[in-house]
Design a protein around this motif. Structure first.
Motif, mmCIF file in Angstrom:
data_model
loop_
_atom_site.group_PDB
_atom_site.id
_atom_site.type_symbol
_atom_site.label_atom_id
_atom_site.label_comp_id
_atom_site.label_asym_id
_atom_site.label_seq_id
_atom_site.Cartn_x
_atom_site.Cartn_y
_atom_site.Cartn_z
ATOM 1 N N GLY A 141 -18.891 44.572 8.540
ATOM 2 C CA GLY A 141 -19.973 43.736 8.036
ATOM 3 C C GLY A 141 -19.649 43.108 6.704
ATOM 4 N N GLN A 142 -18.995 43.886 5.840
ATOM 5 C CA GLN A 142 -18.602 43.344 4.533
ATOM 6 C C GLN A 142 -17.549 42.255 4.690
ATOM 7 O OE1 GLN A 142 -17.486 47.142 2.962
ATOM 8 N NE2 GLN A 142 -19.441 47.459 1.894
ATOM 9 N N ALA A 143 -16.595 42.471 5.589
ATOM 10 C CA ALA A 143 -15.563 41.457 5.826
ATOM 11 C C ALA A 143 -16.179 40.174 6.376
ATOM 12 C CB ALA A 143 -14.514 41.995 6.790
ATOM 13 N N GLN A 144 -17.172 40.315 7.249
ATOM 14 C CA GLN A 144 -17.777 39.105 7.818
ATOM 15 C C GLN A 144 -18.632 38.370 6.786
ATOM 16 O OE1 GLN A 144 -16.489 37.926 10.192
ATOM 17 N NE2 GLN A 144 -17.774 37.177 11.848
ATOM 18 N N ARG A 145 -19.242 39.105 5.857
ATOM 19 C CA ARG A 145 -19.943 38.434 4.756
ATOM 20 C C ARG A 145 -18.948 37.634 3.908
ATOM 21 N NH1 ARG A 145 -23.003 42.915 1.632
ATOM 22 N NH2 ARG A 145 -22.318 44.398 3.201
ATOM 23 N N ALA A 146 -17.769 38.220 3.679
ATOM 24 C CA ALA A 146 -16.733 37.491 2.944
ATOM 25 C C ALA A 146 -16.296 36.253 3.718
ATOM 26 C CB ALA A 146 -15.541 38.407 2.675
ATOM 27 N N ALA A 147 -16.246 36.351 5.036
ATOM 28 C CA ALA A 147 -15.872 35.195 5.857
ATOM 29 C C ALA A 147 -16.907 34.081 5.736
ATOM 30 C CB ALA A 147 -15.710 35.617 7.312
ATOM 31 N N VAL A 148 -18.191 34.448 5.666
ATOM 32 C CA VAL A 148 -19.240 33.452 5.445
ATOM 33 C C VAL A 148 -19.029 32.770 4.094
ATOM 34 C CG1 VAL A 148 -21.712 33.121 5.033
ATOM 35 C CG2 VAL A 148 -20.942 34.557 6.936
ATOM 36 N N ALA A 149 -18.758 33.581 3.075
ATOM 37 C CA ALA A 149 -18.531 33.018 1.731
ATOM 38 C C ALA A 149 -17.350 32.062 1.737
ATOM 39 C CB ALA A 149 -18.300 34.148 0.733
ATOM 40 N N ARG A 150 -16.261 32.452 2.398
ATOM 41 C CA ARG A 150 -15.081 31.579 2.458
ATOM 42 C C ARG A 150 -15.396 30.265 3.180
ATOM 43 N NH1 ARG A 150 -10.035 33.759 5.818
ATOM 44 N NH2 ARG A 150 -11.610 33.482 7.443
ATOM 45 N N ALA A 151 -16.271 30.325 4.188
ATOM 46 C CA ALA A 151 -16.599 29.130 4.966
ATOM 47 C C ALA A 151 -17.453 28.131 4.199
ATOM 48 C CB ALA A 151 -17.316 29.534 6.254
ATOM 49 N N VAL A 152 -18.215 28.613 3.208
ATOM 50 C CA VAL A 152 -19.142 27.714 2.513
ATOM 51 C C VAL A 152 -18.749 27.419 1.070
ATOM 52 C CG1 VAL A 152 -21.051 28.512 3.963
ATOM 53 C CG2 VAL A 152 -20.716 29.540 1.700
ATOM 54 N N VAL A 153 -17.750 28.138 0.524
ATOM 55 C CA VAL A 153 -17.456 28.046 -0.911
ATOM 56 C C VAL A 153 -17.081 26.636 -1.358
ATOM 57 C CG1 VAL A 153 -15.000 28.656 -0.722
ATOM 58 C CG2 VAL A 153 -16.268 29.243 -2.817
ATOM 59 N N HIS A 154 -16.483 25.849 -0.461
ATOM 60 C CA HIS A 154 -16.082 24.484 -0.820
ATOM 61 C C HIS A 154 -17.147 23.451 -0.454
ATOM 62 C CE1 HIS A 154 -14.922 25.249 3.290
ATOM 63 N NE2 HIS A 154 -14.577 23.987 3.494
ATOM 64 N N ARG A 155 -18.342 23.951 -0.060
ATOM 65 C CA ARG A 155 -19.503 23.100 0.224
ATOM 66 C C ARG A 155 -19.200 22.070 1.317
ATOM 67 N NH1 ARG A 155 -20.504 22.600 -6.283
ATOM 68 N NH2 ARG A 155 -21.143 24.773 -6.577
ATOM 69 N N PRO A 156 -18.839 22.553 2.500
ATOM 70 C CA PRO A 156 -18.468 21.637 3.582
ATOM 71 C C PRO A 156 -19.673 20.911 4.164
ATOM 72 C CG PRO A 156 -18.587 23.875 4.396
ATOM 73 C CD PRO A 156 -18.790 23.959 2.919
ATOM 74 N N ALA A 157 -19.411 19.829 4.858
ATOM 75 C CA ALA A 157 -20.468 19.108 5.566
ATOM 76 C C ALA A 157 -20.906 19.859 6.812
ATOM 77 C CB ALA A 157 -19.990 17.706 5.937
ATOM 78 N N VAL A 158 -19.959 20.563 7.469
ATOM 79 C CA VAL A 158 -20.254 21.291 8.703
ATOM 80 C C VAL A 158 -19.578 22.659 8.659
ATOM 81 C CG1 VAL A 158 -20.273 21.232 11.230
ATOM 82 C CG2 VAL A 158 -20.158 19.085 9.953
ATOM 83 N N ARG A 185 -28.306 25.979 4.187
ATOM 84 C CA ARG A 185 -29.487 25.177 3.866
ATOM 85 C C ARG A 185 -29.445 24.690 2.417
ATOM 86 N NH1 ARG A 185 -32.930 28.717 5.160
ATOM 87 N NH2 ARG A 185 -33.469 29.487 3.084
ATOM 88 N N GLU A 186 -29.038 25.563 1.510
ATOM 89 C CA GLU A 186 -28.957 25.181 0.093
ATOM 90 C C GLU A 186 -27.982 24.028 -0.129
ATOM 91 O OE1 GLU A 186 -27.941 28.546 -2.233
ATOM 92 O OE2 GLU A 186 -29.795 29.626 -1.799
ATOM 93 N N GLN A 187 -26.893 24.011 0.641
ATOM 94 C CA GLN A 187 -25.853 22.994 0.462
ATOM 95 C C GLN A 187 -26.038 21.793 1.389
ATOM 96 O OE1 GLN A 187 -22.368 26.239 -0.766
ATOM 97 N NE2 GLN A 187 -22.132 25.012 1.080
ATOM 98 N N ASN A 188 -27.080 21.846 2.235
ATOM 99 C CA ASN A 188 -27.305 20.817 3.248
ATOM 100 C C ASN A 188 -26.113 20.697 4.196
ATOM 101 O OD1 ASN A 188 -29.113 18.931 4.396
ATOM 102 N ND2 ASN A 188 -27.955 17.229 3.524
ATOM 103 N N SER A 189 -25.475 21.831 4.459
ATOM 104 C CA SER A 189 -24.376 21.866 5.436
ATOM 105 C C SER A 189 -24.959 22.030 6.837
ATOM 106 C CB SER A 189 -23.433 23.033 5.150
ATOM 107 O OG SER A 189 -22.827 22.928 3.887
#
Length: 228
Positions: A141-158, A185-189
């Motif tokens: 679960g902790q690793a998957q939370r890190a994966a979420v963070a990695r996916a959004v850290v650069h503020r992607p469009a999708v 939602r915060e990043q409008n991704s």
């Protein structure tokens, strides 16, 4: 923002997608649902430019992915797309913080800004105490939370998420998906989510159903679900 039109694809002699059309609006959360073998993951990979479909077109912000060269598609994935897979797919040699920071390093974001963004996500996702650990020393679960963070850290469009809770128990899965919705939602991704979990599909803005490689329906989910 992201449009697939009449997308078709086969693996060897097996037709996996047969003329599927789908569109994703900016900031929209869309779930791809259907039984195993219905073509959900293949459609996600085609929309993300990871697979070149045999037929049909995929366009991002009006530009055809097929019309781009390999380097240009790679650049698009680095700058505008984020990815989460069923297993976290973290780089085992890097720490949790280094994994989250990786997209920013590839984009040559200045070190101070990288540290600020990564530190903020570590705090929000409850990973600050694990920042210097490698993936093998944290829970799934902790690793998957890190994966979420990695996916959004650069503020992607999708953000493309392929069964992101499939390897987790229900409690950890709920935490991961709630974090994904909140950050996106915060990043409008926009989020394109492949899932077998009907409760996750209902938490999206809209569900696209596939069956035997063809579109089987597209409809809004229950009222209030977009609150996530």
């Amino acid at each position: 923002m992201l449009v697939g039109k009449d997308v078709s694809h086969s693996f060897q002699t097996t037709r996996v997608l047969n003329g599927v059309s789908a569109s994703i609006a900016a900031g929209e959360a869309v779930a791809l649902v259907g039984p195993s073998g219905s073509g959900k993951t293949t459609l996600l990979y085609c929309l993300a430019g990871l697979i070149q479909p045999e037929g049909g077109t995929v366009a991002f912000q009006g530009r055809s992915l097929a019309g781009m060269g390999d380097d240009e598609r790679s650049e698009l994935r680095r700058t505008s797309f984020g990815f989460i897979f069923q297993s976290s797919e973290l780089v085992p040699e890097l720490t949790i913080a280094e994994n989250i920071s990786l997209p920013l390093e590839l984009l040559k974001v200045p070190r101070g800004e990288r540290q600020e963004r990564v530190g903020n996500l570590l705090d929000r996702l409850g990973l600050a105490e694990l920042a210097d650990r490698r993936p093998a020393r944290v829970s799934g679960g902790q690793a998957q939370r890190a994966a979420v963070a990695r996916a959004v850290v650069h503020r992607p469009a999708v953000v493309f998420a392929d069964e992101p809770t499939g390897a987790l128990d229900s409690a950890n899965g709920a935490v991961v998906i709630d974090l994904l919705w909140e950050l996106a939602r915060e990043q409008n991704s926009a989020v394109v989510l492949v899932t077998h979990d009907h409760s996750l599909a209902r938490s999206a803005d809209r569900a696209i159903a596939l069956r035997d490689g063809a579109l089987h329906g597209s409809e809004p989910v229950a009222p209030g679900s977009a609150e996530k």
